[in-house]
Design a protein around this motif. Sequence first.
Motif, PDB file in Angstrom:
ATOM      1  N   LEU A   1       0.800  -1.220   0.000  1.00  0.00           N
ATOM      2  CA  LEU A   1       0.000   0.000   0.000  1.00  0.00           C
ATOM      3  C   LEU A   1       0.835   1.273   0.000  1.00  0.00           C
ATOM      4  CD1 LEU A   1      -2.674  -1.065   2.650  1.00  0.00           C
ATOM      5  CD2 LEU A   1      -3.048  -0.834   0.191  1.00  0.00           C
TER       6      LEU A   1
ATOM      7  N   LEU B   1      -0.163   5.038  -1.818  1.00  0.00           N
ATOM      8  CA  LEU B   1      -0.660   6.053  -0.891  1.00  0.00           C
ATOM      9  C   LEU B   1       0.224   7.291  -0.902  1.00  0.00           C
ATOM     10  CD1 LEU B   1      -1.661   3.758   2.097  1.00  0.00           C
ATOM     11  CD2 LEU B   1      -3.220   5.139   0.721  1.00  0.00           C
TER      12      LEU B   1
ATOM     13  N   PRO C   1      -2.595   8.907  -3.906  1.00  0.00           N
ATOM     14  CA  PRO C   1      -3.582   8.296  -3.007  1.00  0.00           C
ATOM     15  C   PRO C   1      -5.003   8.242  -3.551  1.00  0.00           C
ATOM     16  CG  PRO C   1      -2.925  10.465  -2.210  1.00  0.00           C
ATOM     17  CD  PRO C   1      -1.979  10.102  -3.303  1.00  0.00           C
ATOM     18  N   ASP C   2      -5.353   9.181  -4.424  1.00  0.00           N
ATOM     19  CA  ASP C   2      -6.723   9.218  -4.939  1.00  0.00           C
ATOM     20  C   ASP C   2      -6.870   8.503  -6.284  1.00  0.00           C
ATOM     21  OD1 ASP C   2      -7.737  10.695  -2.755  1.00  0.00           O
ATOM     22  OD2 ASP C   2      -6.923  12.534  -3.616  1.00  0.00           O
TER      23      ASP C   2
ATOM     24  N   SER D   1      -9.896   3.453  -4.791  1.00  0.00           N
ATOM     25  CA  SER D   1      -8.666   4.244  -4.801  1.00  0.00           C
ATOM     26  C   SER D   1      -7.727   3.680  -3.734  1.00  0.00           C
ATOM     27  CB  SER D   1      -8.971   5.710  -4.506  1.00  0.00           C
ATOM     28  OG  SER D   1      -9.385   5.859  -3.150  1.00  0.00           O
ATOM     29  N   TRP D   2      -6.499   4.179  -3.721  1.00  0.00           N
ATOM     30  CA  TRP D   2      -5.545   3.708  -2.703  1.00  0.00           C
ATOM     31  C   TRP D   2      -6.031   4.049  -1.301  1.00  0.00           C
ATOM     32  CZ3 TRP D   2      -1.768   0.375  -3.613  1.00  0.00           C
ATOM     33  CH2 TRP D   2      -1.333   0.214  -4.935  1.00  0.00           C
ATOM     34  N   VAL D   3      -6.607   5.238  -1.155  1.00  0.00           N
ATOM     35  CA  VAL D   3      -7.128   5.632   0.167  1.00  0.00           C
ATOM     36  C   VAL D   3      -8.290   4.726   0.561  1.00  0.00           C
ATOM     37  CG1 VAL D   3      -8.341   7.452   1.424  1.00  0.00           C
ATOM     38  CG2 VAL D   3      -6.346   8.016   0.031  1.00  0.00           C
TER      39      VAL D   3
ATOM     40  N   ARG E   1      -6.980   1.251   1.525  1.00  0.00           N
ATOM     41  CA  ARG E   1      -6.425   1.225   2.878  1.00  0.00           C
ATOM     42  C   ARG E   1      -7.531   1.213   3.926  1.00  0.00           C
ATOM     43  NH1 ARG E   1      -2.935   6.253   4.843  1.00  0.00           N
ATOM     44  NH2 ARG E   1      -4.970   7.219   4.464  1.00  0.00           N
TER      45      ARG E   1
END
Length: 247
Positions: free
Chosen positions: A97, A101, A105-106, A124-126, A129
């Motif tokens: 991750l 991130l 992140p988006d 998305s990455w956020v 997570r």
Amino acid sequence: MATPSQKPLWEHRAPEFSQVDVFRRQMNLKYGLNLKTYDDLHRWSVDELETFSAEVWKYCGIVYSEPPTSTAIGLESMWPRPQWFPGARLNYAENMLATGLAVHPDAIAVSACREGGTEWRHLSWVQLRAEVERYVSAFRHAGIRKGDRVAAVMTNSPEVLLVLLASAAVGAIFSSTAPDMGQKGITERYLQIKPKLLFVDSEVLYGGRNQDLRGKVSSVVRSLQSAGGDLKKVVVTKGRLWQGKDL
């Protein structure tokens, strides 16, 4: 390597911007080398394996809580297999991750769709997570700890990715099988590892039709429970529950 009469299957549009070429140029600058091609870099990696490996660790930005005490133990013989980066402590999920991130992140981290390219979903990455954190919380509430086994009988989906990453985050061991695998094969595989937590899809879409797998997965659950294993909980991620004391 392709001969002059053969064309490679794929060529990078701008190889000078590839990560491996950036690495090659960095090594030239740092060590005063004259590595011009990928083959030159490969030859150096073989001749200077310890230096190459240490530099790859740094270049890849491995996230760790404890650094390695050395690059490897046992390189002089290569058998038994060397112990790489002894002393290092790190987490697989955190490393998977971290870059996304930090860099974007988006941006979309994972996409999935159903058969025929329908019902697309994106994380998305956020968001990824956040979902992993939610699964980790559930795992800990269920008593999953380092060294426990978590198993899945699931299709390729964001959910199975979350189970994998959450398992890694808490230090559990993850194993998976496809729902179309036979009942005997699934049972025999999981009798070997004795999972504490099992995730299943009791229904899958195949050939445009929903396939009911409740009979198969309930039989697997009964077999694992009757074998005196460690199975404590079964989570149905997709599909309907079944009657009985399996859940």
